[in-house]
Design a protein around this motif. Structure first.
Motif, PDB file in Angstrom:
ATOM      1  N   GLY A 165       9.537 -51.253 -16.026  1.00 26.56           N
ATOM      2  CA  GLY A 165      10.921 -51.567 -15.675  1.00 26.56           C
ATOM      3  C   GLY A 165      11.692 -50.354 -15.198  1.00 26.56           C
ATOM      4  N   ILE A 166      11.423 -49.199 -15.815  1.00 25.84           N
ATOM      5  CA  ILE A 166      12.098 -47.969 -15.390  1.00 25.84           C
ATOM      6  C   ILE A 166      11.571 -47.511 -14.036  1.00 25.84           C
ATOM      7  CG2 ILE A 166      12.374 -45.517 -15.932  1.00 25.84           C
ATOM      8  CD1 ILE A 166      12.510 -46.308 -18.881  1.00 25.84           C
ATOM      9  N   VAL A 167      10.252 -47.571 -13.855  1.00 27.01           N
ATOM     10  CA  VAL A 167       9.670 -47.132 -12.591  1.00 27.01           C
ATOM     11  C   VAL A 167      10.119 -48.043 -11.440  1.00 27.01           C
ATOM     12  CG1 VAL A 167       7.488 -46.906 -11.324  1.00 27.01           C
ATOM     13  CG2 VAL A 167       7.686 -45.983 -13.613  1.00 27.01           C
ATOM     14  N   SER A 168      10.191 -49.347 -11.670  1.00 22.35           N
ATOM     15  CA  SER A 168      10.582 -50.265 -10.613  1.00 22.35           C
ATOM     16  C   SER A 168      12.091 -50.358 -10.430  1.00 22.35           C
ATOM     17  CB  SER A 168      10.030 -51.662 -10.914  1.00 22.35           C
ATOM     18  OG  SER A 168      10.674 -52.201 -12.063  1.00 22.35           O
ATOM     19  N   ALA A 169      12.849 -49.550 -11.151  1.00 19.37           N
ATOM     20  CA  ALA A 169      14.310 -49.486 -11.066  1.00 19.37           C
ATOM     21  C   ALA A 169      14.991 -50.763 -11.549  1.00 19.37           C
ATOM     22  CB  ALA A 169      14.781 -49.129  -9.667  1.00 19.37           C
ATOM     23  N   THR A 170      14.270 -51.587 -12.304  1.00 20.10           N
ATOM     24  CA  THR A 170      14.906 -52.722 -12.962  1.00 20.10           C
ATOM     25  C   THR A 170      15.835 -52.222 -14.048  1.00 20.10           C
ATOM     26  OG1 THR A 170      12.943 -54.052 -12.523  1.00 20.10           O
ATOM     27  CG2 THR A 170      14.471 -54.872 -14.180  1.00 20.10           C
ATOM     28  N   ILE A 171      15.387 -51.167 -14.743  1.00 18.73           N
ATOM     29  CA  ILE A 171      16.223 -50.491 -15.731  1.00 18.73           C
ATOM     30  C   ILE A 171      16.721 -49.222 -15.071  1.00 18.73           C
ATOM     31  CG2 ILE A 171      16.280 -49.372 -17.986  1.00 18.73           C
ATOM     32  CD1 ILE A 171      13.950 -51.176 -18.806  1.00 18.73           C
ATOM     33  N   THR A 178      24.225 -49.135 -20.644  1.00 25.36           N
ATOM     34  CA  THR A 178      23.522 -49.884 -21.676  1.00 25.36           C
ATOM     35  C   THR A 178      22.030 -50.023 -21.399  1.00 25.36           C
ATOM     36  OG1 THR A 178      25.544 -51.119 -22.036  1.00 25.36           O
ATOM     37  CG2 THR A 178      23.549 -52.030 -22.970  1.00 25.36           C
ATOM     38  N   SER A 179      21.634 -50.241 -20.147  1.00 28.89           N
ATOM     39  CA  SER A 179      20.219 -50.501 -19.875  1.00 28.89           C
ATOM     40  C   SER A 179      19.351 -49.269 -20.127  1.00 28.89           C
ATOM     41  CB  SER A 179      20.035 -51.010 -18.446  1.00 28.89           C
ATOM     42  OG  SER A 179      20.470 -50.047 -17.519  1.00 28.89           O
ATOM     43  N   VAL A 180      19.787 -48.101 -19.701  1.00 28.16           N
ATOM     44  CA  VAL A 180      19.031 -46.872 -19.950  1.00 28.16           C
ATOM     45  C   VAL A 180      19.023 -46.566 -21.443  1.00 28.16           C
ATOM     46  CG1 VAL A 180      18.945 -44.396 -19.530  1.00 28.16           C
ATOM     47  CG2 VAL A 180      19.507 -45.950 -17.669  1.00 28.16           C
ATOM     48  N   TRP A 181      20.169 -46.697 -22.067  1.00 33.64           N
ATOM     49  CA  TRP A 181      20.267 -46.450 -23.506  1.00 33.64           C
ATOM     50  C   TRP A 181      19.324 -47.363 -24.278  1.00 33.64           C
ATOM     51  CZ3 TRP A 181      22.579 -50.124 -26.920  1.00 33.64           C
ATOM     52  CH2 TRP A 181      22.664 -49.687 -28.252  1.00 33.64           C
ATOM     53  N   PRO A 202      12.804 -36.185 -13.197  1.00 38.78           N
ATOM     54  CA  PRO A 202      13.346 -37.331 -13.927  1.00 38.78           C
ATOM     55  C   PRO A 202      13.802 -38.430 -12.980  1.00 38.78           C
ATOM     56  CG  PRO A 202      14.299 -35.287 -14.713  1.00 38.78           C
ATOM     57  CD  PRO A 202      13.511 -34.960 -13.493  1.00 38.78           C
ATOM     58  N   VAL A 203      13.571 -39.678 -13.386  1.00 43.00           N
ATOM     59  CA  VAL A 203      13.936 -40.810 -12.559  1.00 43.00           C
ATOM     60  C   VAL A 203      15.283 -41.379 -12.988  1.00 43.00           C
ATOM     61  CG1 VAL A 203      13.244 -43.125 -11.859  1.00 43.00           C
ATOM     62  CG2 VAL A 203      11.525 -41.362 -12.140  1.00 43.00           C
ATOM     63  N   VAL A 204      15.469 -41.595 -14.273  1.00 45.60           N
ATOM     64  CA  VAL A 204      16.650 -42.291 -14.766  1.00 45.60           C
ATOM     65  C   VAL A 204      17.774 -41.327 -15.136  1.00 45.60           C
ATOM     66  CG1 VAL A 204      17.492 -43.764 -16.622  1.00 45.60           C
ATOM     67  CG2 VAL A 204      15.325 -44.256 -15.556  1.00 45.60           C
ATOM     68  N   PHE A 254       5.624 -41.925 -17.982  1.00 43.52           N
ATOM     69  CA  PHE A 254       5.130 -41.619 -19.328  1.00 43.52           C
ATOM     70  C   PHE A 254       5.032 -42.870 -20.182  1.00 43.52           C
ATOM     71  CE2 PHE A 254       6.846 -41.016 -23.661  1.00 43.52           C
ATOM     72  CZ  PHE A 254       5.679 -40.550 -24.255  1.00 43.52           C
ATOM     73  N   LEU A 255       6.080 -43.690 -20.187  1.00 43.59           N
ATOM     74  CA  LEU A 255       6.058 -44.887 -21.031  1.00 43.59           C
ATOM     75  C   LEU A 255       4.979 -45.860 -20.587  1.00 43.59           C
ATOM     76  CD1 LEU A 255       9.885 -45.475 -21.553  1.00 43.59           C
ATOM     77  CD2 LEU A 255       8.216 -44.653 -23.223  1.00 43.59           C
ATOM     78  N   THR A 256       4.746 -45.962 -19.282  1.00 42.87           N
ATOM     79  CA  THR A 256       3.684 -46.838 -18.798  1.00 42.87           C
ATOM     80  C   THR A 256       2.317 -46.329 -19.238  1.00 42.87           C
ATOM     81  OG1 THR A 256       5.035 -47.389 -16.875  1.00 42.87           O
ATOM     82  CG2 THR A 256       2.690 -47.898 -16.746  1.00 42.87           C
ATOM     83  N   LEU A 257       2.088 -45.020 -19.105  1.00 38.34           N
ATOM     84  CA  LEU A 257       0.790 -44.445 -19.457  1.00 38.34           C
ATOM     85  C   LEU A 257       0.543 -44.473 -20.966  1.00 38.34           C
ATOM     86  CD1 LEU A 257       0.735 -41.420 -17.011  1.00 38.34           C
ATOM     87  CD2 LEU A 257      -0.648 -43.491 -16.880  1.00 38.34           C
ATOM     88  N   ILE A 258       1.540 -44.106 -21.747  1.00 37.52           N
ATOM     89  CA  ILE A 258       1.334 -44.080 -23.196  1.00 37.52           C
ATOM     90  C   ILE A 258       1.248 -45.509 -23.736  1.00 37.52           C
ATOM     91  CG2 ILE A 258       3.653 -44.007 -24.209  1.00 37.52           C
ATOM     92  CD1 ILE A 258       0.739 -41.727 -25.066  1.00 37.52           C
ATOM     93  N   GLY A 259       1.944 -46.445 -23.112  1.00 29.50           N
ATOM     94  CA  GLY A 259       1.799 -47.850 -23.489  1.00 29.50           C
ATOM     95  C   GLY A 259       0.388 -48.356 -23.239  1.00 29.50           C
ATOM     96  N   ALA A 260      -0.195 -47.951 -22.112  1.00 28.94           N
ATOM     97  CA  ALA A 260      -1.585 -48.339 -21.820  1.00 28.94           C
ATOM     98  C   ALA A 260      -2.556 -47.677 -22.793  1.00 28.94           C
ATOM     99  CB  ALA A 260      -1.927 -47.962 -20.379  1.00 28.94           C
TER     100      ALA A 260
END
Length: 178
Positions: free
Chosen positions: A171-177, A119-122, A49-51, A5-11
Motif C-alpha cells: 500500500g505504501i509502495v503503490s501510494a495507496t497509503i 492519519t494514513s501514514v500514521w 524515503p517514499v512517505v 522494507f515492509l513488503t520484504l520483511i512481510g514476505a
C-alpha cells in the motif's frame, strides 16, 4: 524505503511461518528464501524515503533505518539457522531484544507522526511496527523457552502478521497509503 522494507520483511516473516507450521520439509528452503529477502531489505536502507517528508524527516529516517537494520539482521540470523540447521533458541533470545527495540519506533510513530503526516501514514507505520513487536514477542516466548504449545500460535501469528505487514508495504509502495 519503508514500503519496500515492509513488503520484504512481510514476505520473510510469511516464509518463516511456513517453516514453523511444518510446511517446508527442511529448514534450508526457508533459510535461502529468508536470507535473500534479508539481504534485499538491507538495500532498502540506501533507498530514498517514499512517505516521510518534511522538516523532521531526519529523525524519522534514522528511526526507520535502525528498524530496517534490526529486522534485516533478524532475517539473516533466521536464514543462517535454517541453512546450517543450528539451534533456534538463539533466535528466541535475539527476538526479546528485537521486541524491545521495535517497541521504541512504535511509540515514536504513534505519538509523533499523525500531526505531521496525516492519519494514513500514521496508521500504516504505527500498525506495522506494533505487529512487528507482537511477532517478535511471540517468537521470544516460543523459541527461547521452547514452549512447543506455542508452535501453532506463533506459526499462525507469523502467517497472518507477515501478510498484513506485506500488504501495508504494498500500500505504501503503490501510494495507496500516502
Amino acid at each position: 524505503m519503508e514500503g519496500v522494507f515492509l513488503t520484504l520483511i512481510g514476505a520473510a516473516i510469511f516464509s518463516q511461518s511456513w517453516h514453523i507450521l511444518g510446511m517446508y520439509a527442511e529448514g534450508r528452503t526457508m533459510g535461502i528464501i529468508v536470507g535473500a529477502l534479508g539481504l534485499i531489505s538491507l538495500s532498502a536502507i540506501v533507498l530514498s524515503p517514499v512517505v516521510l517528508t518534511g522538516q523532521s524527516m531526519l529523525i524519522e529516517a534514522t528511526v526507520l533505518k535502525t528498524l530496517i537494520a534490526l529486522w534485516a539482521v533478524y532475517a539473516l540470523a533466521v536464514a543462517a539457522h535454517g541453512i546450517w540447521d543450528l539451534d533456534e533458541r538463539a533466535i528466541g533470545f535475539y527476538s526479546a531484544f528485537l521486541a524491545l527495540a521495535t517497541l521504541i519506533p512504535f511509540i515514536y510513530f504513534a505519538v509523533n507522526l499523525e500531526p505531521r503526516y496525516g492519519t494514513s501514514v500514521w496508521l500504516g507505520l504505527s500498525a506495522s511496527t506494533l505487529i512487528l513487536t507482537i511477532l517478535a514477542t511471540v517468537v521470544f516466548f516460543y523459541q527461547a523457552f521452547m514452549l512447543s504449545i506455542l508452535r501453532l500460535v506463533s506459526g499462525w501469528f507469523f502467517l497472518l502478521g507477515g501478510a498484513v505487514i506485506g500488504l501495508i508495504g504494498v500500500g505504501i509502495v503503490s501510494a495507496t497509503i500516502s
